[in-house]
Motif scaffolding. Sequence first.
Motif, PDB file in Angstrom:
ATOM      1  N   ASN A  83      -3.404 -16.261   5.547  1.00  0.00           N
ATOM      2  CA  ASN A  83      -2.511 -15.619   4.593  1.00  0.00           C
ATOM      3  C   ASN A  83      -3.300 -14.620   3.770  1.00  0.00           C
ATOM      4  O   ASN A  83      -4.362 -14.940   3.257  1.00  0.00           O
ATOM      5  N   GLU A 103      -1.600 -12.349   1.451  1.00  0.00           N
ATOM      6  CA  GLU A 103      -0.833 -11.852   0.315  1.00  0.00           C
ATOM      7  C   GLU A 103      -1.224 -12.633  -0.939  1.00  0.00           C
ATOM      8  O   GLU A 103      -1.598 -13.799  -0.871  1.00  0.00           O
ATOM      9  N   LYS A 104      -1.096 -12.005  -2.088  1.00  0.00           N
ATOM     10  CA  LYS A 104      -1.534 -12.590  -3.346  1.00  0.00           C
ATOM     11  C   LYS A 104      -0.937 -13.973  -3.581  1.00  0.00           C
ATOM     12  O   LYS A 104      -1.675 -14.938  -3.809  1.00  0.00           O
ATOM     13  N   ALA A 139      -3.662  -8.221   0.816  1.00  0.00           N
ATOM     14  CA  ALA A 139      -2.997  -7.313   1.759  1.00  0.00           C
ATOM     15  C   ALA A 139      -1.793  -6.613   1.140  1.00  0.00           C
ATOM     16  O   ALA A 139      -1.484  -5.484   1.499  1.00  0.00           O
ATOM     17  N   ASP A 140      -1.119  -7.275   0.197  1.00  0.00           N
ATOM     18  CA  ASP A 140       0.072  -6.674  -0.397  1.00  0.00           C
ATOM     19  C   ASP A 140      -0.220  -5.934  -1.706  1.00  0.00           C
ATOM     20  O   ASP A 140       0.699  -5.599  -2.455  1.00  0.00           O
ATOM     21  N   ARG A 144      -0.744  -3.092  -4.281  1.00  0.00           N
ATOM     22  CA  ARG A 144      -0.256  -1.723  -4.408  1.00  0.00           C
ATOM     23  C   ARG A 144      -1.281  -0.940  -5.241  1.00  0.00           C
ATOM     24  O   ARG A 144      -1.665  -1.391  -6.313  1.00  0.00           O
ATOM     25  N   SER A 188      -0.500  -6.501  -8.922  1.00  0.00           N
ATOM     26  CA  SER A 188      -0.417  -6.978  -7.539  1.00  0.00           C
ATOM     27  C   SER A 188      -1.805  -7.337  -6.986  1.00  0.00           C
ATOM     28  O   SER A 188      -1.918  -7.768  -5.844  1.00  0.00           O
TER      29      SER A 188
END
Length: 110
Positions: free
Chosen positions: A3, A5-6, A47-48, A50, A56
């Motif tokens: 995984n 993403e945060k 990965a997510d 911004r 983020s």
Amino acid sequence: FQNQEKAAIVRELASFVKRADDEKKPLVVYLTALGTVSGDTPYLLPADARPDDPASWLTLDDVLDPLRRGATSRLLILDVRPVRSPRAALPPADVNELIDAKLAAKHQAN
């Protein structure tokens, strides 16, 4: 785990700590990420992330807080590759040096 993403990273860290405590086993976490600095704060970039939204990004406390809740032995290995914006006139502070300084300050506070 894969995984990237945060929210998933923070959730998985908490899950690993709980499982290690339940099984009474030590926990080793190897986290590799891109990192940057904004102001005096080091950030890891999931990965997510911004580019225009530091909310983020992962702070050091986002990573450390779940690990602090554990009762068993824990080892965190941070492998951070600094990134700089190609549009920046001056390069930001080195993220790894700032992480080292923040960790040293947290260690002295305890």
